[in-house]
Design an enzyme around this catalytic site. Structure first.
Site, PDB file in Angstrom:
ATOM      1  N   GLY A 264       0.800  -1.224   0.000  1.00  0.00           N
ATOM      2  CA  GLY A 264       0.000   0.000   0.000  1.00  0.00           C
ATOM      3  C   GLY A 264       0.830   1.270   0.000  1.00  0.00           C
ATOM      4  N   ALA A 265       1.772   1.338   0.925  1.00  0.00           N
ATOM      5  CA  ALA A 265       2.570   2.542   1.073  1.00  0.00           C
ATOM      6  C   ALA A 265       3.714   2.276   2.029  1.00  0.00           C
ATOM      7  CB  ALA A 265       1.712   3.687   1.621  1.00  0.00           C
ATOM      8  N   MET A 266       4.617   3.253   2.148  1.00  0.00           N
ATOM      9  CA  MET A 266       5.783   3.066   3.006  1.00  0.00           C
ATOM     10  C   MET A 266       6.116   4.347   3.738  1.00  0.00           C
ATOM     11  SD  MET A 266       8.069   1.086   4.188  1.00  0.00           S
ATOM     12  CE  MET A 266       9.239   1.704   5.396  1.00  0.00           C
ATOM     13  N   HIS A 300      -2.245   6.096   8.414  1.00  0.00           N
ATOM     14  CA  HIS A 300      -1.384   5.021   8.918  1.00  0.00           C
ATOM     15  C   HIS A 300       0.098   5.387   8.737  1.00  0.00           C
ATOM     16  CE1 HIS A 300      -0.409   0.676   9.627  1.00  0.00           C
ATOM     17  NE2 HIS A 300       0.632   0.995   8.871  1.00  0.00           N
ATOM     18  N   GLU A 301       0.464   5.791   7.542  1.00  0.00           N
ATOM     19  CA  GLU A 301       1.878   6.103   7.296  1.00  0.00           C
ATOM     20  C   GLU A 301       2.295   7.336   8.100  1.00  0.00           C
ATOM     21  OE1 GLU A 301       3.184   3.671   5.970  1.00  0.00           O
ATOM     22  OE2 GLU A 301       1.429   2.824   4.963  1.00  0.00           O
ATOM     23  N   HIS A 304       2.984   6.377  11.649  1.00  0.00           N
ATOM     24  CA  HIS A 304       4.262   5.673  11.810  1.00  0.00           C
ATOM     25  C   HIS A 304       5.392   6.624  12.202  1.00  0.00           C
ATOM     26  CE1 HIS A 304       3.918   1.447  11.022  1.00  0.00           C
ATOM     27  NE2 HIS A 304       3.492   1.552   9.766  1.00  0.00           N
ATOM     28  N   GLU A 323       3.582  -2.097  13.662  1.00  0.00           N
ATOM     29  CA  GLU A 323       2.420  -2.308  12.785  1.00  0.00           C
ATOM     30  C   GLU A 323       1.118  -2.474  13.571  1.00  0.00           C
ATOM     31  OE1 GLU A 323       2.577  -1.369   9.999  1.00  0.00           O
ATOM     32  OE2 GLU A 323       4.677  -1.562   9.405  1.00  0.00           O
TER      33      GLU A 323
HETATM   34  N1  B3K Z   1       5.749  -0.678   6.647  1.00  0.00           N
HETATM   35  C1  B3K Z   1       5.245  -0.863   5.316  1.00  0.00           C
HETATM   36  C2  B3K Z   1       5.246  -2.267   4.871  1.00  0.00           C
HETATM   37  C3  B3K Z   1       6.536  -2.747   4.328  1.00  0.00           C
HETATM   38  C4  B3K Z   1       6.390  -4.116   3.729  1.00  0.00           C
HETATM   39  C5  B3K Z   1       7.688  -4.704   3.320  1.00  0.00           C
HETATM   40  N2  B3K Z   1       7.540  -5.959   2.662  1.00  0.00           N
HETATM   41  C6  B3K Z   1       3.886  -0.286   5.140  1.00  0.00           C
HETATM   42  C7  B3K Z   1       3.095  -0.100   6.367  1.00  0.00           C
HETATM   43  O1  B3K Z   1       2.745  -1.005   7.074  1.00  0.00           O
HETATM   44  O2  B3K Z   1       2.820   1.024   6.670  1.00  0.00           O
HETATM   45 ZN    ZN Z   2       2.397   0.087   8.810  1.00  0.00          ZN
END
Ligand code: B3K
Ligand code: ZN
Length: 900
Positions: A264-266, A300-301, A304, A323
């Site tokens: 989805g995103a990073m 969500h991002e 984080h 997560e």
């Molecule tokens: N932290 C990333 C997911 C990375 C997946 C790597 N295979 C997105 C997220 O959970 O926000």
């Molecule tokens: Zn995440």
């Protein structure tokens, strides 16, 4: 199969031998030969010293130097993913490393790669090691300074984490920009983006008065599709200040949308990279679900930044630390934007349909796994969704004030560190003043607990006793399970459906916290069997159990159908009203699977009719009968969910039962359904008057749910209705819902209306990639008998590509995971098709290949014929040489002998 795939174990964790305080990177971009020069400021972390081991894969190593002196081949070894320097200096030292990499040839989309000609990175979990050699583990946190060098015309935009501190031109047509991120971070949060992008800007003023530049970078053609994402970002920033006291820390927050992305995103520090699916939206291209998804993923991002970036994971076994907590935070954020009850239903639906099956199958693992071969395989519903439930249970046990104290303590104590899930629980324990020793088992123990409830009413004494037994079924590698600490919310209803005040035996009436009495009690289960006796009850109550889904468990209680109908109508807990309806439908459907001729009981039809009658006339004025909630109540349990309830899945029976029930309701309730449909037909909708509010989205959900039932018992009138909606709707939600109905209607009623609509849809949207994904997915999910042939044909469509994960998910994923009827066809053709695709994809993109495999991993749940067919395909995959560790791990685990 001879490949040795190395397994990593939690119990073998050791702190890093060396730390890297700073890293300076210079990346000279070139499609096939990008030059990466890095300088690492290293120092020993332990007294032992010893060799310096850096991770490095899929790159060409050009130079290694220590303190400015080049090392010769005898001074280091490089191979099997590691660069080892046996005798580094004792005092702090600088390592210089030059590597060459090939972004264009990077089809795995991990590390530095190209998407639509632009450069971007994805480093989590272990992608940084494909860019340069580095201790690529989350407990090594460094300050990054990155200089990006690129062609001025091809890459006018050059981005990396943090703040841009300098930039300039080179004489050869290239230019450069230097970015500095003052916050130490692990390598998985590194990001670099370069290309021909435009940006949408805005500002956000934090509660302490700092002004933050917000920028969303997109390809020029998508300039008009970012408003919703920007609004979502600002809402999320404000919400995190108010709810968790978290303020943003850099001066700039950047989001880049790319079309080729594995998930989805990073959340890269200050520079999020997003799948464009979670950024771009216009009413005519995106559904209400898409809009919601964008808001949730943006949030969500963003969240984080504190839960993941400022405080990160010590090792990848702790993945749920960031997560689980961040999913909990985004769920709470979304709940605050619209209807909390509906959000909870959506979240539990996802948990039950994805996580429960995972927990009951060969891939079952604890929220904090014990071992992995490929960490990318552990970005699972268990780590994410069950992980969020563990945080939610702790929030429930502490209550809002103490939970906030606990999170404040967590942020204060661990800021700037890489920590464990246990560190998180310790903060909750301290702030909550409670003992969570037993609760910690939730992190270590896989499997979904089953709660068996029984009760007894003593009319003479006026007491009601609930007895609750817990047990957790065995999972692979974990035969014996310990009892868990489970928060169990209950209410008791009187014969009129009113909540009764709850007083446990031994409690004095005066000790009740409120005068009105407590109507929901959070009971705490610890022992394998617990009994609770409520006093002062004049008649036998109807229990409302596990209110709000207070724990991720399977609940068993011998409700009568009448009890469920009663709860569906009266329970003050919205979630349990929905759950009662689901249980009622589930029971009936499972009976219909067993007994083909079973007719739908009148009482069930009447319960539905009653629910429809209560459909609000003016949705915006009514909170009691929220249309979105009603739509959830009216939605039958999915085929996948029903399958999870059966010991041996009857694919065809489940499909038939669901179709029969829907068609019966569609026919018998035709007038009621039409009345609701017409009442919620928004006349303004055709006039371009599109309303994105949760209330309006709820009305669309209800109307399209109703249209779905009508479409199951179609006649010319219904065809015309769906056609009118398809032709005149001004938003994708209504267009796609109508198209789905048209496509599923039998040809003898609808003629070629479905095919014509599908062709019109393609003509209109053939240049919009995200909309085109919907076009592929709809066909892949069709229940028509020729679907597999059609999917195979679509593989040859000029717009299909194995290189684009969204497209692969839209066609192959939608068929394998979203069409149980056709994927599990008795002849095994679906399985052969999927195995072929996995073998084709694995050399290109192992992460996507491994994900696609999932529908086949639960092969043991099917009849012997299908079992054998799936097993054969899995074995065929396993025999292939050079399989990725991703696919190898999923296949070998699912063939493993010790499945629970
Ligand atoms: N932290 C990333 C997911 C990375 C997946 C790597 N295979 C997105 C997220 O959970 O926000
Ligand atoms: Zn995440």
């Amino acid at each position: 199969m001879t490949a040795q795939k190395k397994e990593t174990f939690l119990k073998e964790y050791t702190p890093p031998a060396y730390l890297v305080d700073r890293i300076d990177l210079r990346v000279e971009l070139d499609p096939r030969a990008t030059l990466v020069q890095s300088r690492l400021q290293c120092r020993a972390n332990t007294a032992a010293g010893g060799p310096l081991v850096l991770d490095g894969e899929r790159l060409q190593l050009l130079r290694v130097a220590i303190d400015g002196v080049d090392l010769g081949p005898e001074d280091y070894t490089f191979g099997n993913g590691q660069l080892v320097i046996p005798h580094p200096p004792a005092a702090p030292f600088e390592v210089a490393i030059h590597t060459r990499i090939d972004p264009e040839g990077n089809t795995a989309l991990e590390g530095l790669y190209r998407s639509s000609g632009n450069y971007c990175t994805q480093c989590e979990a272990e992608g940084f090691r494909t860019i340069t050699c580095f201790p690529d583990r989350p407990d090594v946190m460094s300050v990054f300074t990155t200089t990006v060098v690129g062609d001025r015309t091809a890459c006018p935009v050059l981005l990396a984490n943090g703040n841009c501190i300098d930039r300039g031109d080179l004489p050869d047509g290239r230019h450069w920009a230097t970015w500095h991120d003052p916050f130490p971070k692990p390598s998985y949060l590194f990001a670099l983006v370069a290309g021909d992008l435009v940006c949408l800007t805005d500002t956000f003023t934090t509660r302490s008065g700092r002004s933050i530049d917000l920028r969303i970078y997109i390809e020029p053609r998508n300039r008009d599709k970012c408003d919703h994402a920007m609004r979502a970002l600002k809402k999320a920033m404000r919400w995190d200040e108010e709810r968790f006291g978290r303020e943003y820390d850099l001066d700039t927050y950047m989001i880049v949308a790319v079309d080729d992305f594995n998930m989805g995103a990073m959340e890269n520090k200050g520079l999020n990279v997003f799948n464009s699916k979670y950024v771009l939206a216009l009413p005519e291209t995106a559904t209400d679900t898409d809009y919601e998804g964008i808001e949730a993923v943006i949030a969500h991002e963003y969240f984080h930044n504190w839960t993941g970036n400022r405080i990160t994971c010590r090792d990848w076994f702790q993945l749920s630390l960031k997560e689980g907590f961040t999913v909990y935070r985004d769920q709470e954020f979304s709940a605050d934007q619209g209807s909390r009850g509906v959000k909870r239903i959506e979240d539990v639906r996802l948990l039950r349909s994805r996580q429960f099956p995972e927990d009951a199958g060969p891939m079952a693992h604890p929220v904090r796994p014990d071992s992995y071969i490929e960490i990318n395989n552990f970005y699972t519903a268990t780590v994410y969704e069950k992980g969020a439930e563990l945080v939610r249970m702790q929030a429930g046990l502490l209550g809002p004030e103490r939970f906030r104290k606990g999170t404040d303590l967590y942020f204060e104590r661990f800021d700037g560190q890489a920590v464990t899930t246990d560190d998180f629980v310790a903060c909750m324990e301290q702030a909550g003043g409670l003992d969570l020793t037993q609760f910690r088992r939730w992190y270590a123990q896989a499997g979904t607990p089953v709660l068996e409830c029984a009760d007894h009413y003593d009319a003479d004494a006026g007491t009601y006793t609930l007895e609750i037994r817990q047990h957790t079924p065995a999972t692979p590698g974990q035969a014996d399970k310990q009892p868990l600490h489970i928060p169990f919310a209950v209410g008791l209803l009187d014969a009129q459906g009113r909540d009764l005040p709850l007083r446990l035996a031994g409690e004095s009436a005066a000790s009740e916290p409120t005068a009105a009495g407590v109507c929901t009690r959070m009971l705490e289960l610890r022992a394998p069997v617990e009994r609770f006796t409520f006093v002062g009850l004049a008649a036998r109550p109807v229990p409302s159990l596990l209110r709000g889904f207070s724990a991720p468990v399977r609940l068993r209680y011998p409700y009568s159908d009448a009890d469920l109908t009663f709860l569906m109508a009266h329970d003050s807990d919205g979630f349990n009203r929905w759950d009662a309806a689901q249980t009622l439908a589930q029971r009936l459907l499972l009976r219909m699977v067993e007994e083909e001729a079973l007719s739908v009981p009148d009482s069930f039809v009447e319960a539905f009719r009653q629910a429809l009658k209560e459909a609000p006339v003016d949705a915006s004025a009514d909170t009691q009968a929220d249309p979105a909630l009603l739509a959830e109540v009216l939605t039958l349990p999915s085929e996948g969910y029903l399958a999870d309830q059966m010991d041996c899945v009857d694919v065809d029976g489940i499909h038939r039962a669901r179709e029969t029930l829907a068609a019966t309701l569609g026919a018998l309730l035709r007038e009621d359904l039409l009345a609701v449909y017409e009442r919620h037909w928004q006349p303004g909708a055709e006039a371009g008057d599109y309303d994105l509010s949760p209330a309006a989205a709820g009305r669309r959900a209800l109307r399209n749910c109703v249209l779905g039932y009508l479409g199951q018992a179609p006649d010319a009138g219904i065809v015309a209705l769906a056609q009118r909606q398809f032709d005149t709707a001004n938003n994708m939600t209504d267009v796609i819902a109508a198209l789905r109905v048209l496509l599923e209607m039998p040809v003898d009623v609808a003629g070629d209306a479905g095919e014509r609509a599908l062709a019109a849809f393609y003509r209109r949207w053939s240049q919009e990639q995200l909309v085109l994904d919907k076009w592929f997915a709809l066909q892949a999910q069709s229940s028509r008998p020729d679907t597999l042939a059609r999917v195979k044909g679509l593989m040859k469509h000029p717009q299909f590509s194995l290189a684009n994960p969204n497209r692969v998910r839209a066609l192959i994923g939608a068929f394998a995971s979203g069409n149980p009827l056709r994927f599990h066809a008795e002849d095994g053709a679906g399985y052969g098709f999927l195995a072929d695709r996995i073998l084709e994809l694995d050399p290109l993109n192992p992460q996507i290949a491994a994900r696609l495999l999932h529908p086949m991993t639960r092969w043991r749940r099917y009849d012997p014929g299908r079992q054998a067919l799936m097993q054969r395909q899995l074995e065929r995959i396993l025999e292939v040489d050079g399989l990725s560790s991703d696919v190898y791990e999923v296949v070998s685990r699912s063939l493993g002998k010790d499945e629970g």
